[in-house]
Design a protein around this motif. Structure first.
Motif, PDB file in Angstrom:
ATOM      1  N   PHE A 185      35.986  35.846   0.972  1.00  0.00           N
ATOM      2  CA  PHE A 185      36.273  37.092   0.496  1.00  0.00           C
ATOM      3  C   PHE A 185      37.050  37.691   1.782  1.00  0.00           C
ATOM      4  CE2 PHE A 185      34.919  38.281   4.813  1.00  0.00           C
ATOM      5  CZ  PHE A 185      33.529  37.303   5.568  1.00  0.00           C
ATOM      6  N   ASN A 186      37.946  39.080   1.739  1.00  0.00           N
ATOM      7  CA  ASN A 186      38.708  39.691   2.615  1.00  0.00           C
ATOM      8  C   ASN A 186      37.803  41.100   2.791  1.00  0.00           C
ATOM      9  OD1 ASN A 186      40.190  37.800   1.406  1.00  0.00           O
ATOM     10  ND2 ASN A 186      42.132  39.253   1.482  1.00  0.00           N
ATOM     11  N   TYR A 187      38.358  41.028   4.243  1.00  0.00           N
ATOM     12  CA  TYR A 187      38.113  42.294   4.963  1.00  0.00           C
ATOM     13  C   TYR A 187      38.907  43.595   5.079  1.00  0.00           C
ATOM     14  CZ  TYR A 187      34.399  44.702   7.973  1.00  0.00           C
ATOM     15  OH  TYR A 187      34.122  45.916   8.418  1.00  0.00           O
ATOM     16  N   TYR A 188      38.924  44.103   4.982  1.00  0.00           N
ATOM     17  CA  TYR A 188      40.070  45.183   5.527  1.00  0.00           C
ATOM     18  C   TYR A 188      39.942  46.371   5.902  1.00  0.00           C
ATOM     19  CZ  TYR A 188      44.409  46.514   5.907  1.00  0.00           C
ATOM     20  OH  TYR A 188      45.859  47.597   6.709  1.00  0.00           O
ATOM     21  N   THR A 189      39.206  46.368   7.210  1.00  0.00           N
ATOM     22  CA  THR A 189      39.135  48.356   7.489  1.00  0.00           C
ATOM     23  C   THR A 189      40.310  48.991   8.710  1.00  0.00           C
ATOM     24  OG1 THR A 189      37.459  47.619   9.313  1.00  0.00           O
ATOM     25  CG2 THR A 189      37.071  47.554   7.085  1.00  0.00           C
ATOM     26  N   PRO A 190      41.481  49.426   8.480  1.00  0.00           N
ATOM     27  CA  PRO A 190      41.968  50.105   9.330  1.00  0.00           C
ATOM     28  C   PRO A 190      41.790  50.999   9.646  1.00  0.00           C
ATOM     29  CG  PRO A 190      43.022  49.407   7.376  1.00  0.00           C
ATOM     30  CD  PRO A 190      41.897  49.022   6.922  1.00  0.00           C
ATOM     31  N   THR A 191      41.133  51.799   8.693  1.00  0.00           N
ATOM     32  CA  THR A 191      40.344  53.186   9.593  1.00  0.00           C
ATOM     33  C   THR A 191      39.814  52.849  11.079  1.00  0.00           C
ATOM     34  OG1 THR A 191      40.097  53.609   7.247  1.00  0.00           O
ATOM     35  CG2 THR A 191      39.816  55.263   9.219  1.00  0.00           C
ATOM     36  N   GLU A 192      41.236  54.312  11.961  1.00  0.00           N
ATOM     37  CA  GLU A 192      40.267  54.276  13.340  1.00  0.00           C
ATOM     38  C   GLU A 192      39.429  55.429  13.141  1.00  0.00           C
ATOM     39  OE1 GLU A 192      43.455  55.464  16.443  1.00  0.00           O
ATOM     40  OE2 GLU A 192      42.308  55.695  17.632  1.00  0.00           O
ATOM     41  N   LEU A 198      31.988  46.109   4.489  1.00  0.00           N
ATOM     42  CA  LEU A 198      31.146  45.242   5.841  1.00  0.00           C
ATOM     43  C   LEU A 198      29.534  44.632   4.225  1.00  0.00           C
ATOM     44  CD1 LEU A 198      29.853  44.587   7.894  1.00  0.00           C
ATOM     45  CD2 LEU A 198      28.657  46.561   8.427  1.00  0.00           C
ATOM     46  N   CYS A 228      30.390  41.193   2.551  1.00  0.00           N
ATOM     47  CA  CYS A 228      30.848  40.140   2.368  1.00  0.00           C
ATOM     48  C   CYS A 228      30.469  39.007   2.339  1.00  0.00           C
ATOM     49  CB  CYS A 228      31.562  40.044   4.499  1.00  0.00           C
ATOM     50  SG  CYS A 228      32.127  41.925   5.527  1.00  0.00           S
TER      51      CYS A 228
END
Lengths: 395, 395
Positions: A4-11, A256, A259
């Motif tokens: 899987f890829n996991y990408y949560t750049p939000t602050e 999340l 995953c």
């Protein structure tokens, strides 16, 4: 277990009074002109919009605004926003609202950063190569759009509700003050809770070998939302309950809870999108109305998964008969929907589609028979029609 | 519940064979020259380093390399890395290894992007204003440094082990293939599992009103690591168990398990840092050696929290006496440490500090009596000495 890829750049800036930080957060994005995008008058009436403007003023940010976003946000307003951003050289969009406002902001962002008709992306005709930067001040816990890659827009021409997802549209920041959700009507609060649960359940029900870490997080998240949804029916001003639901909303849809899975099923969302497009129902309520029918229709394809759900999420005693346990779990979920005054069938939504309309919904959902939906059990147009039909009335 | 910020911008690429993507991931960062940073010969022997070089070659990336990072990574090599990056105009660091290599890479990154002595940051004399971009190919599940904001370095002058944290050092991407951890020795695997658990436990034990969503995620994460640590003692090549532990390692330290809390206690980490600095023990093993002594020393300050931990994590029956339940939880954790061949006291580490050395450790940990550590119970230099002394031998 799947790769899987996991990408949560939000602050995420979470908690009481955090909307006062919005000016500084926008400033840190080094943009020159902001479009403040919002929905109906509620953010005006509550004074939130004024507080946001004041914070932007204090940070020396230049801005203009565009309101009028409605639930199931419309393509026509998206076009209007794109024109406005282009003519005014806007380079940042601040969405002040819930999922509809954020999704509308994302669509405008795609439209500004890409040539041609933005609807092409939602029709899956081509891929976006960028999106204007987005920030969020969240006022409704539901869609999870503040951290997700997705956006759902309704085209009034044919009342088609379609989604498009890409990492370009992930918000730079999300200001999340649970206090801002306290005045939401009961129905909208409950509908939001169902949406949050469903974002996790759509990922939870799948046909792959799952990751135990993900499964346990998902199960706890759903239990937490159910517990706090019930509290909020009695105590809408309970800060902790609002906060639990709000954070669950973001975690349910930021990736999340998926995953290690194959991506999940999403049939209920697809079925609801057509209902929402044609009848303009609240998204979460629409999901609750079709879920039981969907679950009963597909459970034989993976009874062990439905049984685990029944035991670990719904608190059903672990019985000898897997199918029986699974069924008890579905019934327990329907009992929860009723407890928070959510529908358990389509008629509970206050609408009564004809058989022809149900057939039309199925045809639209299958994109005129071009595709199946779901993965627990792949559903073709006839399956979809049957699920709609079974969902019409309860029992 | 406390306000919180949550920021995890690292793009995770997780699963079998993912190291083959590293060239493309580096290329997407639009850098011109990469320093490949690594530790001992194991990444050479395994062929991983060659695969990484090949992937960089295929993507047309120019690079040089610097190996030699040791556990409790040294400041002298950091200085060497900074000089090398400056003289060779390096603009991206790829860490191929575990927490020590990643932490060393972060320190080099700070040194390149800021004037003056990089050790100043670790001494908390001033704040960094940037860090060279970092990417990670992870080979050890333990420190969580691949998604965290923290970096811990040991200064050979005085053998001081000090940490520094800032969002500037968050990795741009982390390639996580659980297969790469399969050949780790038992001791290192178990030590890593303890480190992961402790990153969650340090946040879990605190004095604030917690967030239920966070608590449940934390409890499940710790249970999942314990379960899979035991599996790995028997089956080191079990992919799913390696994957569960690896993903838990990232989630334990990326901020997720601290949302809504006051930040946690961290006394055990501070106490271990001094032990690790003076005696060069494996970090996780050092944590296990002091945890029981710490827990017994502070549990009266919040017996209800320790009792909840005992019931929800360690599976202790919920008894009438809170203190008794709490104590059973501590004993159960010590039994787990033994089951995975981890120490439960300092002598189990194979070292035998004198009373004078224990006093020196406490003096160092309190930064020469300038500070207290911990929040469950604030610990001054005498408390620290007592905890070290109680931890010397078990029982």
């Amino acid at each position: 277990m799947e790769n899987f890829n996991y990408y949560t750049p939000t602050e995420v800036v979470f908690g009481r009074g955090t909307e006062k930080q919005v000016g500084e957060l926008v400033k840190a994005q080094k943009c020159s002109k902001v479009l403040v995008h919002y929905g109906s008058g509620s953010v005006k009436k509550s004074g939130l919009l004024d507080r946001v403007f004041r914070s932007l003023d204090e940070a020396g940010i230049s801005y203009l605004s565009l309101g009028g976003v409605v639930p199931n946000p419309r393509l026509s307003l998206v076009y209007e926003g794109i024109s406005l951003c282009k003519s005014e050289d806007v380079d940042f969009i601040l969405a002040v609202g819930g999922g509809s406002v954020i999704d509308s902001a994302k669509a405008i962002g795609y439209g500004v950063s890409n040539e041609g008709d933005v609807w092409d992306f939602y029709e899956k005709k081509r891929q976006a190569s960028g999106c204007l930067s987005i920030g969020v001040v969240l006022t409704i816990s539901a869609a999870g759009s503040e951290m997700s890659d997705s956006s759902v827009i309704t085209n009034e021409k044919g009342w088609l509700k379609r989604g498009y997802s890409s990492n370009y549209a992930r918000a730079k920041f999300a200001v999340m003050n649970p206090e801002l959700t306290m005045t939401l009507p009961k129905y909208q609060t409950a509908s939001g809770c169902v949406d949050i649960m469903m974002h996790t359940m759509e990922r939870y029900f799948n046909q792959c070998d799952n990751m135990e870490l993900t499964d346990g997080i998902s199960e706890h998240l759903i239990r937490t939302v159910m517990k706090n949804a019930k509290i909020l029916m009695e105590e809408p001003y309970n800060y902790d309950a609002r906060a639990e639901v709000m954070w669950a909303g973001s975690l349910s849809h930021n990736g999340l809870t998926g995953c290690g899975t194959d991506g999940g099923d999403w049939a209920c969302h697809q079925l609801e999108h057509e209902l929402g497009g044609m009848f303009d129902v609240a998204h979460g309520a629409g999901l609750a109305a079709v879920w039981g029918s969907w679950a009963r229709y597909v459970m034989d394809a993976c009874p062990e998964r439905f049984a685990r759900f029944a035991v670990n999420v719904m608190g059903v005693a672990d019985g000898a008969d897997e199918t029986e346990t699974a069924l008890k779990g579905i019934e327990a979920m329907e009992a929860f929907y009723r407890a928070v005054e959510m529908p358990v069938c389509i008629k509970d939504l206050g609408i009564e589609p004809t058989v022809e309309q149900l057939r039309e919904l199925a045809e639209k959902c299958s994109h005129l028979r071009k595709r199946t939906v779901g993965c627990v059990k792949k559903l073709d147009v006839d399956d979809m029609y049957q699920i709609y039909k079974n969902a019409l009335e309860f029992g």
